[in-house]
Design a protein around this motif. Structure first.
Motif, short mmCIF file in Angstrom:
data_model
loop_
_atom_site.label_atom_id
_atom_site.label_comp_id
_atom_site.label_asym_id
_atom_site.label_seq_id
_atom_site.Cartn_x
_atom_site.Cartn_y
_atom_site.Cartn_z
N HIS A 1 59.87 -114.57 21.71
CA HIS A 1 60.91 -114.95 22.67
C HIS A 1 62.20 -115.22 21.92
N SER B 1 58.84 -110.06 24.02
CA SER B 1 58.27 -108.81 23.55
C SER B 1 56.97 -109.09 22.80
N GLU C 1 65.86 -108.38 23.13
CA GLU C 1 66.65 -109.20 24.04
C GLU C 1 65.79 -110.01 25.00
N HIS C 2 64.55 -109.57 25.22
CA HIS C 2 63.64 -110.24 26.15
C HIS C 2 62.32 -110.48 25.44
#
Length: 181
Positions: A33, A49, A46-47
């Motif tokens: 995160h 994963s 960015e998110h």
């Protein structure tokens, strides 16, 4: 759909899915995160994963990345480079904070592990030829390949010349420098 067709369908579904779930259960995957600019294996993330053993995480100054893995959390702090190994984290540069009962951290020739199976928090920083370990909650064991030392909660230790394994006596002497955190 008849009963025989349904049985055949369910049998094949189990045959296909059972090996996949068994393989997935054996993987030491986790979730990463990012909070700010971060990279996973050189690709911006960015998110949330998936992250797997061998993956390399890098954070930008002012950013952190949190890895949640099987009851442990590794927080890769600002401007750091860390390799996630599933059951350990290798700090290549910068700092990482671990909350764990069973995960270890490596920085150069230094290995840090929790002393007990209760949740432990510690921070490892690797910079300019030194490794600093701070026992934030619980006790940790530090080893440099030739010496083992237990660091109690609230203590910190600094080891110099971390990449010179042949200089183990100098390194071992540095492990003995305890200071309250």
């Amino acid at each position: 759909m008849g009963v025989k067709s349904l049985r055949t369908f369910l049998s094949w579904t189990i045959i296909v899915l059972l090996p996949i779930s068994a393989i997935a259960a054996g993987l030491s995957g986790a979730m990463a995160h990012p909070y700010g600019a971060a990279w996973l294996n050189g690709t911006p993330v960015e998110h949330a994963s998936a992250i797997f053993p061998g993956d390399l995480v890098q954070t930008n100054p002012g950013s952190v990345l949190k890895i949640d893995a099987a009851g442990s959390t590794v927080t890769v702090l600002s401007d750091s480079l860390v390799k996630f190994n599933g059951d350990s984290a290798a700090i290549e540069r910068g700092s990482a904070k671990l909350k764990t009962a069973n995960m270890s951290a490596h920085a150069g020739i230094v290995t840090v592990t929790p002393v007990s199976s209760t949740p432990t928090e510690f921070q490892v920083t690797r910079a300019a030829g030194t490794v600093q370990v701070v026992a934030l909650k619980g006790d940790v064991q530090i080893t440099n390949g030739s010496q083992i030392k237990t660091l109690s909660q609230g203590q910190q230790a600094t080891q110099t010349s971390v990449d010179a394994a042949q200089n183990a006596e100098t390194v071992g002497a540095a492990i003995g420098k305890d200071r309250p955190a």
